[in-house]
Design an enzyme around this catalytic site. Structure first.
Site, PDB file in Angstrom:
ATOM      1  N   ARG A 269      -9.675  -1.635  13.886  1.00 16.08           N
ATOM      2  CA  ARG A 269      -8.737  -2.245  13.124  1.00 16.08           C
ATOM      3  C   ARG A 269      -9.108  -3.627  12.573  1.00 16.08           C
ATOM      4  O   ARG A 269      -9.910  -4.264  13.364  1.00 16.08           O
ATOM      5  CB  ARG A 269      -7.500  -2.448  14.050  1.00 16.08           C
ATOM      6  CG  ARG A 269      -6.310  -3.048  13.140  1.00 16.08           C
ATOM      7  CD  ARG A 269      -5.496  -2.315  12.256  1.00 16.08           C
ATOM      8  NE  ARG A 269      -4.190  -2.618  11.798  1.00 16.08           N
ATOM      9  CZ  ARG A 269      -3.568  -2.045  11.000  1.00 16.08           C
ATOM     10  NH1 ARG A 269      -4.301  -1.240  10.170  1.00 16.08           N
ATOM     11  NH2 ARG A 269      -2.191  -2.567  10.704  1.00 16.08           N
TER      12      ARG A 269
ATOM     13  N   THR B 180      -3.464   5.291   3.055  1.00 20.05           N
ATOM     14  CA  THR B 180      -4.217   5.540   4.338  1.00 20.05           C
ATOM     15  C   THR B 180      -4.892   6.825   4.134  1.00 20.05           C
ATOM     16  O   THR B 180      -4.535   7.543   3.312  1.00 20.05           O
ATOM     17  CB  THR B 180      -3.378   5.278   5.321  1.00 20.05           C
ATOM     18  OG1 THR B 180      -2.916   3.893   5.500  1.00 20.05           O
ATOM     19  CG2 THR B 180      -4.306   5.400   6.696  1.00 20.05           C
TER      20      THR B 180
ATOM     21  N   ASN C  25      -5.014  -0.329   3.560  1.00 19.30           N
ATOM     22  CA  ASN C  25      -3.374  -0.392   3.622  1.00 19.30           C
ATOM     23  C   ASN C  25      -2.693   0.077   2.171  1.00 19.30           C
ATOM     24  O   ASN C  25      -2.729   1.255   2.215  1.00 19.30           O
ATOM     25  CB  ASN C  25      -3.092  -1.968   3.994  1.00 19.30           C
ATOM     26  CG  ASN C  25      -1.324  -2.084   4.245  1.00 19.30           C
ATOM     27  OD1 ASN C  25      -0.881  -1.079   4.604  1.00 19.30           O
ATOM     28  ND2 ASN C  25      -1.076  -3.154   4.028  1.00 19.30           N
TER      29      ASN C  25
ATOM     30  N   SER D 190       0.573   2.013  12.197  1.00 21.05           N
ATOM     31  CA  SER D 190       1.151   3.042  12.478  1.00 21.05           C
ATOM     32  C   SER D 190       0.594   4.029  12.516  1.00 21.05           C
ATOM     33  O   SER D 190       1.257   5.319  12.755  1.00 21.05           O
ATOM     34  CB  SER D 190       2.524   3.245  11.199  1.00 21.05           C
ATOM     35  OG  SER D 190       3.532   2.156  11.362  1.00 21.05           O
TER      36      SER D 190
ATOM     37  N   GLY E  86       0.497   7.291   5.294  1.00 20.88           N
ATOM     38  CA  GLY E  86       1.915   7.170   5.001  1.00 20.88           C
ATOM     39  C   GLY E  86       2.440   5.821   5.965  1.00 20.88           C
ATOM     40  O   GLY E  86       3.811   5.866   5.794  1.00 20.88           O
ATOM     41  N   GLY E  87       1.910   4.743   5.823  1.00 27.48           N
ATOM     42  CA  GLY E  87       2.562   3.721   6.881  1.00 27.48           C
ATOM     43  C   GLY E  87       3.482   4.203   7.923  1.00 27.48           C
ATOM     44  O   GLY E  87       2.946   5.160   8.638  1.00 27.48           O
TER      45      GLY E  87
HETATM   46  N1  GLY Z   1      -1.781   0.048   7.068  1.00 29.74           N
HETATM   47  C1  GLY Z   1      -1.008   0.905   7.417  1.00 29.74           C
HETATM   48  C2  GLY Z   1      -0.829   1.113   8.777  1.00 29.74           C
HETATM   49  O1  GLY Z   1      -1.876   0.399   9.507  1.00 29.74           O
HETATM   50  O2  GLY Z   1       0.069   1.520   9.527  1.00 29.74           O
END
Ligand code: GLY
Length: 549
Positions: A88, A361, A381, A433, A453-454
């Site tokens: 990340r 994503t 993102n 997420s 999909g966030g």
């Molecule tokens: N940027 C989307 C996530 O990491 O949930």
């Protein structure tokens, strides 16, 4: 053959899904899937294929596949050993909790999701080399070859891709001086990226050092700083991915291996599934309306916890995790569910959420003939991340900083709010997420899946799992089935066309739920293995592609 026999034969053939016996790859593009397959056919393992797929996505799916972003991998190897890699992005060292606020403490619109200040320190390249160091089995030359070929010779744009590129072109050209996006795209155009071709060759030759402490890092820093950003050479030198224990829990006898913090995916999904286990599941399975209502309410409860409790485990005290997953806690929380009507999510009156970004994503799933399984979700993102592309390097930089809670109760691009545990601190990872997941049944790998999909990632993965486990759907049907989603705040049930029938709409309406139709929720790329047969599902919502042998 009589007509009845013929009909039965056709029915049998159409019910029998194709399957593979050795290996399979499912990803967002045909080219990336084929890159993975090529590696597997050369004798490489799922981890070698993972790197090849990731690099090929950086070339053929530049809106989400990346060198300038980050992600998570969950794996179970051939010996049954499991693990996860956290690559990340991190907040730059010069970041601070009020960096997106004006003098009055108000959020400056756009700063956290567009342009140089929205960029987190990228983790992908370090992550891929970390995977290679631990698991690589064939030469890097072979692994890089498909992506390098695709960057040099181009890939043919699909209809969806050409539309996407045209849609984002004005913003990309506003922020960058790049010839790559200065044309009108149409289906079938061959997209060649010479700069990315050079970049990939350099990374292959010099390894991650050139990206984090060399020519490429210097170019990243110079470009970002020239656009007003704060990422420094020190940030890139200091970046390292982290091997973490996967987040493991049991649901109805299935062992679920998924991503723990700094992703919220595992914890949110576990809260919901564990709560279902505490209910009369037969009733829920046999009554679709009850199923929908229960899932909506459990999602509300869990996303409320997400926004309050969760953040980077290297920065926050994680004492609460066992508690919020305990039966006593979940039973107490379920007391809040009103099955007769709809409990409003909060007494605080938030405005309507404005989703200002698509939730981009990308996820891919791989299983190899040696018995290794890999689930990877990686992201910039938003689509094309910060929209900053370093012309000389040919790749986009993420806008992951928006995944932090930039101000308490301020909605991010996904409409999510967050609290202190997800506030910005130097070198902290923003809460995600992403939910790359592998499921074991009777001690064998059964499902490998994930989604973009966030926050809808979590519900997309959850509903795909429940479609299989509750409703006996094939993996293809499970992935294709329409999805619905509730985020707690905003207090809205999002749904795809076909999610609810007339009776369900009437029921939800009677309970005063606010409903909002979305063209798409998630894009699940999944593998299901049963009796040594490998079934695949590439989400038909996109151009996703599955292949195998
Ligand atoms: N940027 C989307 C996530 O990491 O949930």
């Amino acid at each position: 053959m009589n007509i009845r026999l013929l009909f039965l034969l056709i029915l049998t053939i159409s019910c029998n899904e194709n399957y593979y016996e050795e290996h399979a790859v499912v990803s967002a593009t045909k080219e990336a899937t084929n890159a993975g397959i090529k590696i597997l056919e050369q004798g490489g393992n799922a981890f070698d294929a993972m790197i090849a797929v990731d690099l090929a996505l950086a070339v053929t799916y530049p809106n989400a596949g990346n060198l300038g972003g980050g992600g998570f991998m969950v794996y179970i190897d051939s010996s049954g050993q499991s693990g996860s890699l956290d690559f990340r992005e991190k907040a730059p060292k010069k970041s601070h909790s009020s960096m997106y606020l004006d003098a009055n403490g108000e959020v400056i619109t756009g700063l956290s999701y567009e342009g140089a200040l929205s960029v987190g320190v990228p983790g992908t390249v370090a992550g891929l080399f970390e995977v290679y160091k631990k698991f690589g089995s064939i030469s890097l030359d072979k692994i890089f070859e498909p992506a390098i070929y695709l960057a040099k010779n181009g890939h043919s744009l699909t209809k969806k891709q050409s539309k996407l590129y045209n849609d984002y072109k004005p913003k990309i050209l506003e922020l960058n001086d790049t010839s790559l996006f200065s044309k009108d795209f149409k289906e079938g155009d061959v997209f060649i990226n010479d700069s990315l071709h050079n970049t990939l060759n350099k990374i292959l030759k010099h390894g991650p050092e050139i990206f984090y402490n060399g020519e490429i890092s210097n170019k990243i820093v110079n470009y970002v700083q020239s656009k007003g950003g704060i990422i420094s050479n020190d940030d890139l030198v200091s970046y390292s991915p982290v091997w973490r224990e996967p987040f493991i829990f049991n649901f109805n006898g299935y062992e679920i291996y998924t991503m723990g913090l700094p992703s919220s995916g595992g914890i949110v999904m576990a809260q919901i599934l564990k709560s279902l286990q505490l209910m009369d599941q037969e009733k829920i399975i046999n009554d679709k309306i009850k199923y929908i209502k229960t899932l909506i309410e459990l999602e509300k409860l869990s996303f409320a916890d997400r926004s309050y409790f969760l953040g980077d485990p290297d920065f926050i005290n994680t004492y609460f995790i066992d508690s919020i997953l305990s039966n006593n806690y979940l039973i107490d929380r379920m007391e809040l569910i009103d099955f007769e009507s709809s409990n409003p999510s909060t007494v605080i009156n938030h405005g309507e959420v404005k989703i200002i970004e698509s939730e981009e994503t990308t996820h891919y799933s791989i299983h190899d003939k040696y018995g290794n399984s890999v689930a990877v979700t990686t992201t910039l993102n938003g689509n094309f991340g910060s929209k900053l592309i370093i012309p000389e390097l040919g790749f986009f930089l993420n806008n992951e900083m928006d995944d932090f809670a930039i101000k308490t109760d301020h909605q991010n691009i996904y409409g999510m709010i967050g609290g202190k545990n997800n506030s910005i601190e130097p070198e902290k990872r923003m809460l995600s997420s992403m939910t790359p997941t592998i499921i074991k049944k009777d001690n064998e790998v059964f499902m490998i899946l994930g989604s973009p999909g966030g926050p809808t990632i979590i519900t997309s993965v959850l509903q795909t799992i429940l479609n299989v486990m509750y409703f006996d759907m094939s993996i293809k049907k499970s992935v294709k089935s329409p999805r619905f989603h509730h985020l707690w705040l905003p207090d809205i049930v999002y749904f795809e066309d076909g999610s609810f029938n007339k009776k369900m709409f009437e029921y939800l309406d009677k309970l005063n739920y606010k409903l909002s139709k979305r063209s798409q929720i998630g894009r699940v790329d999944a593998i299901l293995i049963e009796k040594n047969k490998i079934y695949t599902a590439a989400d038909p919502r996109g151009d996703d592609y599955a292949s195998g042998k």
